[in-house]
Design a protein around this motif. Structure first.
Motif, PDB file in Angstrom:
ATOM      1  N   VAL A 145      20.504 -53.579  -4.135  1.00  0.00           N
ATOM      2  CA  VAL A 145      19.949 -53.001  -5.352  1.00  0.00           C
ATOM      3  C   VAL A 145      20.846 -53.365  -6.531  1.00  0.00           C
ATOM      4  O   VAL A 145      22.017 -53.690  -6.367  1.00  0.00           O
ATOM      5  CB  VAL A 145      19.845 -51.461  -5.194  1.00  0.00           C
ATOM      6  N   SER A 146      20.256 -53.316  -7.720  1.00  0.00           N
ATOM      7  CA  SER A 146      21.039 -53.517  -8.937  1.00  0.00           C
ATOM      8  C   SER A 146      21.750 -52.216  -9.290  1.00  0.00           C
ATOM      9  O   SER A 146      21.107 -51.182  -9.450  1.00  0.00           O
ATOM     10  CB  SER A 146      20.139 -53.946 -10.098  1.00  0.00           C
ATOM     11  N   GLY A 147      23.081 -52.281  -9.382  1.00  0.00           N
ATOM     12  CA  GLY A 147      23.865 -51.104  -9.724  1.00  0.00           C
ATOM     13  C   GLY A 147      24.602 -51.291 -11.031  1.00  0.00           C
ATOM     14  O   GLY A 147      24.632 -52.383 -11.617  1.00  0.00           O
ATOM     15  N   ILE A 148      25.208 -50.224 -11.516  1.00  0.00           N
ATOM     16  CA  ILE A 148      25.942 -50.267 -12.784  1.00  0.00           C
ATOM     17  C   ILE A 148      27.149 -51.195 -12.653  1.00  0.00           C
ATOM     18  O   ILE A 148      27.900 -51.132 -11.675  1.00  0.00           O
ATOM     19  CB  ILE A 148      26.397 -48.861 -13.195  1.00  0.00           C
ATOM     20  N   CYS A 149      27.319 -52.045 -13.640  1.00  0.00           N
ATOM     21  CA  CYS A 149      28.472 -52.955 -13.663  1.00  0.00           C
ATOM     22  C   CYS A 149      29.735 -52.141 -13.923  1.00  0.00           C
ATOM     23  O   CYS A 149      29.852 -51.456 -14.951  1.00  0.00           O
ATOM     24  CB  CYS A 149      28.281 -54.003 -14.760  1.00  0.00           C
ATOM     25  N   GLU A 150      30.662 -52.184 -12.984  1.00  0.00           N
ATOM     26  CA  GLU A 150      31.883 -51.399 -13.122  1.00  0.00           C
ATOM     27  C   GLU A 150      32.829 -51.982 -14.163  1.00  0.00           C
ATOM     28  O   GLU A 150      33.617 -51.255 -14.777  1.00  0.00           O
ATOM     29  CB  GLU A 150      32.591 -51.302 -11.766  1.00  0.00           C
ATOM     30  N   LYS A 151      32.730 -53.277 -14.393  1.00  0.00           N
ATOM     31  CA  LYS A 151      33.654 -53.922 -15.340  1.00  0.00           C
ATOM     32  C   LYS A 151      33.426 -53.435 -16.765  1.00  0.00           C
ATOM     33  O   LYS A 151      34.370 -53.173 -17.509  1.00  0.00           O
ATOM     34  CB  LYS A 151      33.494 -55.439 -15.274  1.00  0.00           C
ATOM     35  N   CYS A 152      32.156 -53.294 -17.153  1.00  0.00           N
ATOM     36  CA  CYS A 152      31.845 -52.847 -18.519  1.00  0.00           C
ATOM     37  C   CYS A 152      31.293 -51.432 -18.547  1.00  0.00           C
ATOM     38  O   CYS A 152      30.857 -50.950 -19.601  1.00  0.00           O
ATOM     39  CB  CYS A 152      30.855 -53.798 -19.182  1.00  0.00           C
ATOM     40  N   ASP A 153      31.255 -50.783 -17.378  1.00  0.00           N
ATOM     41  CA  ASP A 153      30.741 -49.417 -17.247  1.00  0.00           C
ATOM     42  C   ASP A 153      29.276 -49.316 -17.701  1.00  0.00           C
ATOM     43  O   ASP A 153      28.846 -48.305 -18.235  1.00  0.00           O
ATOM     44  CB  ASP A 153      31.609 -48.441 -18.043  1.00  0.00           C
ATOM     45  N   SER A 155      27.706 -50.895 -20.142  1.00  0.00           N
ATOM     46  CA  SER A 155      27.378 -51.123 -21.557  1.00  0.00           C
ATOM     47  C   SER A 155      26.864 -52.535 -21.803  1.00  0.00           C
ATOM     48  O   SER A 155      26.131 -52.783 -22.765  1.00  0.00           O
ATOM     49  CB  SER A 155      28.606 -50.868 -22.434  1.00  0.00           C
ATOM     50  N   GLY A 156      27.252 -53.492 -20.967  1.00  0.00           N
ATOM     51  CA  GLY A 156      26.863 -54.883 -21.160  1.00  0.00           C
ATOM     52  C   GLY A 156      27.830 -55.651 -22.041  1.00  0.00           C
ATOM     53  O   GLY A 156      27.743 -56.877 -22.146  1.00  0.00           O
ATOM     54  N   ALA A 157      28.740 -54.943 -22.712  1.00  0.00           N
ATOM     55  CA  ALA A 157      29.697 -55.599 -23.612  1.00  0.00           C
ATOM     56  C   ALA A 157      31.006 -55.883 -22.886  1.00  0.00           C
ATOM     57  O   ALA A 157      31.410 -55.158 -21.984  1.00  0.00           O
ATOM     58  CB  ALA A 157      29.958 -54.721 -24.834  1.00  0.00           C
ATOM     59  N   LYS A 158      31.646 -56.950 -23.285  1.00  0.00           N
ATOM     60  CA  LYS A 158      32.928 -57.318 -22.699  1.00  0.00           C
ATOM     61  C   LYS A 158      33.928 -56.185 -22.889  1.00  0.00           C
ATOM     62  O   LYS A 158      33.968 -55.557 -23.967  1.00  0.00           O
ATOM     63  CB  LYS A 158      33.453 -58.599 -23.363  1.00  0.00           C
ATOM     64  N   PRO A 159      34.720 -55.855 -21.851  1.00  0.00           N
ATOM     65  CA  PRO A 159      35.709 -54.783 -22.005  1.00  0.00           C
ATOM     66  C   PRO A 159      36.583 -54.995 -23.228  1.00  0.00           C
ATOM     67  O   PRO A 159      37.057 -56.094 -23.495  1.00  0.00           O
ATOM     68  CB  PRO A 159      36.527 -54.881 -20.704  1.00  0.00           C
ATOM     69  N   GLY A 160      36.760 -53.933 -23.990  1.00  0.00           N
ATOM     70  CA  GLY A 160      37.524 -54.012 -25.230  1.00  0.00           C
ATOM     71  C   GLY A 160      36.668 -54.233 -26.448  1.00  0.00           C
ATOM     72  O   GLY A 160      37.161 -54.154 -27.578  1.00  0.00           O
ATOM     73  N   THR A 161      35.372 -54.528 -26.242  1.00  0.00           N
ATOM     74  CA  THR A 161      34.438 -54.693 -27.361  1.00  0.00           C
ATOM     75  C   THR A 161      33.330 -53.652 -27.235  1.00  0.00           C
ATOM     76  O   THR A 161      33.253 -52.918 -26.252  1.00  0.00           O
ATOM     77  CB  THR A 161      33.823 -56.100 -27.369  1.00  0.00           C
ATOM     78  N   ALA A 162      32.474 -53.611 -28.237  1.00  0.00           N
ATOM     79  CA  ALA A 162      31.369 -52.646 -28.231  1.00  0.00           C
ATOM     80  C   ALA A 162      30.134 -53.289 -28.851  1.00  0.00           C
ATOM     81  O   ALA A 162      30.252 -54.191 -29.700  1.00  0.00           O
ATOM     82  CB  ALA A 162      31.762 -51.389 -29.008  1.00  0.00           C
ATOM     83  N   PRO A 163      28.958 -52.860 -28.444  1.00  0.00           N
ATOM     84  CA  PRO A 163      27.728 -53.371 -29.073  1.00  0.00           C
ATOM     85  C   PRO A 163      27.702 -53.035 -30.559  1.00  0.00           C
ATOM     86  O   PRO A 163      28.268 -52.030 -31.006  1.00  0.00           O
ATOM     87  CB  PRO A 163      26.616 -52.645 -28.307  1.00  0.00           C
ATOM     88  N   LYS A 164      27.017 -53.883 -31.331  1.00  0.00           N
ATOM     89  CA  LYS A 164      26.893 -53.664 -32.767  1.00  0.00           C
ATOM     90  C   LYS A 164      25.443 -53.341 -33.115  1.00  0.00           C
ATOM     91  O   LYS A 164      24.526 -53.797 -32.436  1.00  0.00           O
ATOM     92  CB  LYS A 164      27.344 -54.906 -33.527  1.00  0.00           C
ATOM     93  N   PRO A 165      25.239 -52.559 -34.190  1.00  0.00           N
ATOM     94  CA  PRO A 165      23.867 -52.261 -34.598  1.00  0.00           C
ATOM     95  C   PRO A 165      23.100 -53.543 -34.932  1.00  0.00           C
ATOM     96  O   PRO A 165      23.655 -54.475 -35.509  1.00  0.00           O
ATOM     97  CB  PRO A 165      24.046 -51.378 -35.840  1.00  0.00           C
ATOM     98  N   PRO A 203      31.368 -60.734 -18.905  1.00  0.00           N
ATOM     99  CA  PRO A 203      31.230 -61.930 -18.056  1.00  0.00           C
ATOM    100  C   PRO A 203      30.731 -61.607 -16.647  1.00  0.00           C
ATOM    101  O   PRO A 203      30.175 -62.465 -15.969  1.00  0.00           O
ATOM    102  CB  PRO A 203      32.653 -62.503 -18.024  1.00  0.00           C
ATOM    103  N   GLU A 204      30.918 -60.359 -16.225  1.00  0.00           N
ATOM    104  CA  GLU A 204      30.506 -59.982 -14.868  1.00  0.00           C
ATOM    105  C   GLU A 204      28.986 -59.835 -14.761  1.00  0.00           C
ATOM    106  O   GLU A 204      28.369 -60.298 -13.814  1.00  0.00           O
ATOM    107  CB  GLU A 204      31.194 -58.668 -14.468  1.00  0.00           C
ATOM    108  N   CYS A 205      28.387 -59.137 -15.731  1.00  0.00           N
ATOM    109  CA  CYS A 205      26.940 -58.881 -15.681  1.00  0.00           C
ATOM    110  C   CYS A 205      26.157 -59.681 -16.713  1.00  0.00           C
ATOM    111  O   CYS A 205      24.927 -59.518 -16.807  1.00  0.00           O
ATOM    112  CB  CYS A 205      26.662 -57.398 -15.868  1.00  0.00           C
ATOM    113  N   ARG A 206      26.853 -60.498 -17.532  1.00  0.00           N
ATOM    114  CA  ARG A 206      26.229 -61.343 -18.558  1.00  0.00           C
ATOM    115  C   ARG A 206      25.411 -60.509 -19.549  1.00  0.00           C
ATOM    116  O   ARG A 206      24.320 -60.880 -19.971  1.00  0.00           O
ATOM    117  CB  ARG A 206      25.352 -62.418 -17.922  1.00  0.00           C
ATOM    118  N   GLY A 207      25.934 -59.316 -19.870  1.00  0.00           N
ATOM    119  CA  GLY A 207      25.320 -58.485 -20.896  1.00  0.00           C
ATOM    120  C   GLY A 207      24.235 -57.545 -20.399  1.00  0.00           C
ATOM    121  O   GLY A 207      23.710 -56.752 -21.184  1.00  0.00           O
ATOM    122  N   GLU A 208      23.909 -57.589 -19.120  1.00  0.00           N
ATOM    123  CA  GLU A 208      22.841 -56.731 -18.591  1.00  0.00           C
ATOM    124  C   GLU A 208      23.311 -55.306 -18.329  1.00  0.00           C
ATOM    125  O   GLU A 208      22.513 -54.376 -18.300  1.00  0.00           O
ATOM    126  CB  GLU A 208      22.283 -57.318 -17.293  1.00  0.00           C
TER     127      GLU A 208
END
Length: 375
Positions: A145-153, A155-165, A203-208
């Protein structure tokens, strides 16, 4: 005036859940809405009736009152609210509007950010034995099954960054489009309704926000389950994209064929061969019960082929209830294929002593046959 049952108006059973009632109402309301039926008075009356029914059944307290007292619950001020042919309120019309224009709307608040799409529900087919269906069991299953990406928790964003409006919709997730005299909202083509843009994806989930994984889950099967019983594991389905809620996992149970018993609801059936001497003289036979206990079945003398003997309380347990069903033993009289000389001699002696009263059906049949042939 004849009062039509609210459940019947919406085409629902009395134990229908709120989701089923809402779906049925939307279909009926769309079908009979005056704007779609050209002002047909009969359709308009039907539309008001189904709207009135929905106004009652969508409210848990009103529905409970209606289940207890029917239409009388809303007469003479007993229950208030719907009843007496009242026109549907704004809530009913907004439900229709939402169902028609749902894909264009960003939410009832108007201009609010769209909710992320929930993950898909998944199905898992499991086969269990009839004995397991009787006792119940706890077992483990493994699902991909598809589960939550642990690397970005998630969010889909690279750790240390955040999505922008999103710069196109300003974070609303929707844009307004002029269509003739109307202005409607559609999902933003840039962020696809998310309201956010991920400039630097994980990079782990490619933003998904989710990755494929294998999970081991525990499934508790209650006693009394039957073929097609569905068990829901909430939140164990596919993870939603970018932190959206996960779907559910549905376990569909299938009961393997049993060597002795067949099942019909809570009733078990067993076909048992007995010798012709046991059928004639009577006796006791034993067979193993579904619970492992030995069951003694008393065969009365003169038993005919196909006779059924019912053992109360020896069947399957009632699902989420008390008590057990019955066991029905179908007796099949087996005739001997080989006889010793002594056995043949005994049977010949028995035949010589027959008077016709031993087998009244065959004696009566041959008597009618002689009469029909004029003998």
């Amino acid at each position: 005036m004849t009062e039509v049952d609210y459940y019947e108006l919406l085409g629902c059973s009395r134990d229908a859940d709120q989701g089923t009632i809402k779906t049925s109402y939307r279909k009926m309301a769309m079908k009979y809405h005056p704007d779609r039926t050209g002002g047909c008075q009969e359709s308009e009356a039907k539309f008001k009736a189904v709207s009135e029914a929905y106004e009652v059944l969508k409210d848990p307290q009103k529905r409970a009152a209606y289940d207890r007292m029917g239409h009388a619950a809303f007469k003479q001020g007993m229950g208030g609210g719907a009843g007496g042919g009242a026109d549907p309120g704004f809530g009913a019309f907004s439900d229709i509007f939402e169902s028609v224009f749902g894909e264009f709307m960003g939410g009832r608040g108007g201009g609010g950010r769209r909710q992320a799409r929930r993950g898909a529900d998944l199905r898992y087919d499991m086969e269990i034995s009839l004995a397991d269906a009787f006792t119940g069991k706890s077992t483990e299953i493994t699902v991909d099954v598809s589960g939550i990406c642990e690397k970005c928790d998630g969010s889909g964003a690279k750790p240390g960054t955040a999505p922008k409006p999103c710069h196109t919709c300003g974070g609303a997730g929707a844009v307004r489009v002029q269509q003739g005299f109307f202005v409607v909202e559609r999902a933003c083509p840039t962020c696809h309704g998310a309201g956010q843009i991920i400039a630097d994806p994980c990079p782990e989930c490619r933003g998904e926000g989710r990755v494929d994984q294998t999970k081991t889950l525990t499934v508790n099967i209650p006693p009394g389950v039957d073929e097609g019983t569905r068990i829901r594991l909430s939140g164990e389905g596919e993870a939603g994209a970018r932190g959206a809620p996960a779907g559910d996992l549905y376990i569909f149970l299938h009961i393997a064929r049993h060597s002795l018993f067949t099942r019909e609801g809570t009733t078990l059936h067993a076909h048992m061969p007995i010798s012709f001497t046991t059928a004639a003289l009577g006796g006791d036979i034993e067979l193993p019960g579904i619970d492992g206990e030995t069951i003694s079945v008393k065969v009365p003398s003169g038993t005919q082929p196909g006779r059924e003997i019912r053992q109360r309380g020896a069947g399957m347990p009632v699902l989420q209830g008390r008590g057990r069903g019955d066991l029905v033993v179908h007796l099949e009289v087996e005739m001997p294929r080989k006889l010793s000389s002594r056995q043949r001699e005994i049977l010949e002696s028995f035949r010589e002593t027959e008077t016709g009263e031993e087998c009244p059906q065959s004696t009566g049949f041959f008597a009618k046959l002689k009469q029909a042939m004029g003998a």
